[in-house]
Design a protein around this motif. Structure first.
Motif, PDB file in Angstrom:
ATOM      1  N   GLU A   1      -8.392  10.465  17.412  1.00 55.39           N
ATOM      2  CA  GLU A   1      -8.937  10.382  16.070  1.00 55.39           C
ATOM      3  C   GLU A   1      -8.306  11.477  15.211  1.00 55.39           C
ATOM      4  O   GLU A   1      -8.022  12.565  15.713  1.00 55.39           O
ATOM      5  N   SER A   2      -8.107  11.179  13.913  1.00 53.76           N
ATOM      6  CA  SER A   2      -7.540  12.168  12.983  1.00 53.76           C
ATOM      7  C   SER A   2      -8.364  12.227  11.721  1.00 53.76           C
ATOM      8  O   SER A   2      -9.014  11.247  11.352  1.00 53.76           O
ATOM      9  N   VAL A   3      -8.302  13.363  11.049  1.00 56.31           N
ATOM     10  CA  VAL A   3      -8.932  13.481   9.740  1.00 56.31           C
ATOM     11  C   VAL A   3      -8.042  14.353   8.852  1.00 56.31           C
ATOM     12  O   VAL A   3      -7.457  15.326   9.326  1.00 56.31           O
ATOM     13  N   ASP A   4      -7.901  13.951   7.592  1.00 50.02           N
ATOM     14  CA  ASP A   4      -7.170  14.769   6.622  1.00 50.02           C
ATOM     15  C   ASP A   4      -8.188  15.609   5.854  1.00 50.02           C
ATOM     16  O   ASP A   4      -9.234  15.098   5.450  1.00 50.02           O
ATOM     17  N   ILE A   5      -7.867  16.858   5.677  1.00 51.22           N
ATOM     18  CA  ILE A   5      -8.808  17.823   5.110  1.00 51.22           C
ATOM     19  C   ILE A   5      -8.201  18.520   3.902  1.00 51.22           C
ATOM     20  O   ILE A   5      -7.038  18.928   3.948  1.00 51.22           O
ATOM     21  N   LYS A   6      -9.007  18.656   2.848  1.00 55.80           N
ATOM     22  CA  LYS A   6      -8.556  19.408   1.672  1.00 55.80           C
ATOM     23  C   LYS A   6      -8.796  20.889   1.926  1.00 55.80           C
ATOM     24  O   LYS A   6      -9.661  21.521   1.316  1.00 55.80           O
ATOM     25  N   ALA A   7      -8.078  21.412   2.894  1.00 59.76           N
ATOM     26  CA  ALA A   7      -8.154  22.829   3.258  1.00 59.76           C
ATOM     27  C   ALA A   7      -6.863  23.159   3.988  1.00 59.76           C
ATOM     28  O   ALA A   7      -6.315  22.309   4.686  1.00 59.76           O
ATOM     29  N   PRO A   8      -6.370  24.383   3.825  1.00 61.95           N
ATOM     30  CA  PRO A   8      -5.134  24.738   4.535  1.00 61.95           C
ATOM     31  C   PRO A   8      -5.346  24.795   6.048  1.00 61.95           C
ATOM     32  O   PRO A   8      -6.472  24.937   6.512  1.00 61.95           O
ATOM     33  N   VAL A   9      -4.258  24.679   6.774  1.00 60.98           N
ATOM     34  CA  VAL A   9      -4.309  24.740   8.235  1.00 60.98           C
ATOM     35  C   VAL A   9      -5.028  26.010   8.700  1.00 60.98           C
ATOM     36  O   VAL A   9      -5.801  25.977   9.650  1.00 60.98           O
ATOM     37  N   SER A  10      -4.801  27.120   8.016  1.00 62.01           N
ATOM     38  CA  SER A  10      -5.410  28.385   8.453  1.00 62.01           C
ATOM     39  C   SER A  10      -6.932  28.311   8.494  1.00 62.01           C
ATOM     40  O   SER A  10      -7.575  28.870   9.385  1.00 62.01           O
ATOM     41  N   VAL A  11      -7.529  27.583   7.550  1.00 65.02           N
ATOM     42  CA  VAL A  11      -8.988  27.437   7.511  1.00 65.02           C
ATOM     43  C   VAL A  11      -9.457  26.541   8.653  1.00 65.02           C
ATOM     44  O   VAL A  11     -10.397  26.867   9.382  1.00 65.02           O
ATOM     45  N   ALA A  12      -8.786  25.401   8.830  1.00 67.64           N
ATOM     46  CA  ALA A  12      -9.134  24.479   9.913  1.00 67.64           C
ATOM     47  C   ALA A  12      -8.999  25.186  11.259  1.00 67.64           C
ATOM     48  O   ALA A  12      -9.871  25.088  12.125  1.00 67.64           O
ATOM     49  N   TRP A  13      -7.915  25.927  11.422  1.00 66.32           N
ATOM     50  CA  TRP A  13      -7.681  26.651  12.668  1.00 66.32           C
ATOM     51  C   TRP A  13      -8.770  27.685  12.920  1.00 66.32           C
ATOM     52  O   TRP A  13      -9.295  27.798  14.036  1.00 66.32           O
ATOM     53  N   ALA A  14      -9.138  28.446  11.895  1.00 68.50           N
ATOM     54  CA  ALA A  14     -10.144  29.503  12.060  1.00 68.50           C
ATOM     55  C   ALA A  14     -11.471  28.920  12.550  1.00 68.50           C
ATOM     56  O   ALA A  14     -12.145  29.524  13.394  1.00 68.50           O
ATOM     57  N   LEU A  15     -11.833  27.737  12.068  1.00 70.72           N
ATOM     58  CA  LEU A  15     -13.085  27.108  12.488  1.00 70.72           C
ATOM     59  C   LEU A  15     -13.009  26.585  13.925  1.00 70.72           C
ATOM     60  O   LEU A  15     -13.900  26.816  14.729  1.00 70.72           O
ATOM     61  N   TRP A  16     -11.927  25.892  14.252  1.00 73.26           N
ATOM     62  CA  TRP A  16     -11.795  25.317  15.600  1.00 73.26           C
ATOM     63  C   TRP A  16     -11.573  26.387  16.654  1.00 73.26           C
ATOM     64  O   TRP A  16     -12.017  26.253  17.787  1.00 73.26           O
ATOM     65  N   SER A  17     -10.831  27.443  16.307  1.00 75.35           N
ATOM     66  CA  SER A  17     -10.444  28.407  17.340  1.00 75.35           C
ATOM     67  C   SER A  17     -11.618  29.265  17.809  1.00 75.35           C
ATOM     68  O   SER A  17     -11.546  29.896  18.853  1.00 75.35           O
ATOM     69  N   ASP A  18     -12.709  29.280  17.043  1.00 74.90           N
ATOM     70  CA  ASP A  18     -13.921  29.978  17.470  1.00 74.90           C
ATOM     71  C   ASP A  18     -14.836  28.941  18.120  1.00 74.90           C
ATOM     72  O   ASP A  18     -15.615  28.274  17.449  1.00 74.90           O
ATOM     73  N   VAL A  19     -14.730  28.801  19.446  1.00 74.42           N
ATOM     74  CA  VAL A  19     -15.452  27.732  20.133  1.00 74.42           C
ATOM     75  C   VAL A  19     -16.970  27.829  19.950  1.00 74.42           C
ATOM     76  O   VAL A  19     -17.664  26.818  20.028  1.00 74.42           O
ATOM     77  N   THR A  20     -17.479  29.016  19.671  1.00 74.38           N
ATOM     78  CA  THR A  20     -18.928  29.150  19.489  1.00 74.38           C
ATOM     79  C   THR A  20     -19.397  28.432  18.222  1.00 74.38           C
ATOM     80  O   THR A  20     -20.586  28.188  18.049  1.00 74.38           O
ATOM     81  N   ARG A  21     -18.463  28.074  17.329  1.00 69.48           N
ATOM     82  CA  ARG A  21     -18.825  27.339  16.107  1.00 69.48           C
ATOM     83  C   ARG A  21     -18.830  25.826  16.311  1.00 69.48           C
ATOM     84  O   ARG A  21     -19.266  25.088  15.434  1.00 69.48           O
TER      85      ARG A  21
END
Length: 140
Positions: free
Chosen positions: A7-27
């Motif tokens: 599955e994919s989703v396009d997001i109106k946010a830079p990669v850095s924001v998406a990465w910051a959310l996913w990379s913190d598994v506690t979130r």
């Protein structure tokens, strides 16, 4: 025999924001509707608690690859048998695409968790939609 989900989703946010959310598994419980808790055990391993219709499931997953702003991969080391990877694609300075791919043993999942599993693509779409909302709110 294994099954997979993509599955994919396009997001109106830079990669850095998406990465910051996913990379913190506690979130993850904030945007993955079936994940109740993700607790770090050490630098690579995490205890998961899933809450699904008619079932609760605990398992341990281990990060197998972490490439900043590019990909996060994991596989289970205890409990249900599955592996996943999330990749991050820069579309522009302000937009990105997040792709979730999961490989799993349907027999194990379906028998352990009932017919409705967290790997149903409807739920994966819903979760990516929740992630999209969170990322876009964070990017503002």
């Amino acid at each position: 025999m294994s099954a997979s989900l993509l599955e994919s989703v396009d997001i109106k946010a830079p990669v850095s924001v998406a990465w910051a959310l996913w990379s913190d598994v506690t979130r993850w419980p904030a945007f993955l509707s079936h994940v109740r808790l993700v607790e770090p055990m050490d630098e690579r391993r995490f205890a998961w608690q899933l809450e699904l219709p008619g079932a609760e499931k605990n398992f341990v997953a281990e990060l197998t690859e972490v490439v900043p702003e590019n990909r996060i991969a994991w596989h289970t080391v205890e409990g249900v048998d599955h592996a996943g990877v999330v990749t991050f694609h820069r579309l522009s300075d302000t937009t990105s695409r997040v792709t979730l791919q999961i490989e799993y043993d349907p027999k194990g999942f379906v028998e352990h968790l009932g017919a409705l599993t967290n790997l149903d693509s409807t739920l994966a779409n819903y979760d990516l939609g929740e992630f999209q909302k969170l990322a876009e709110k964070t990017a503002r």
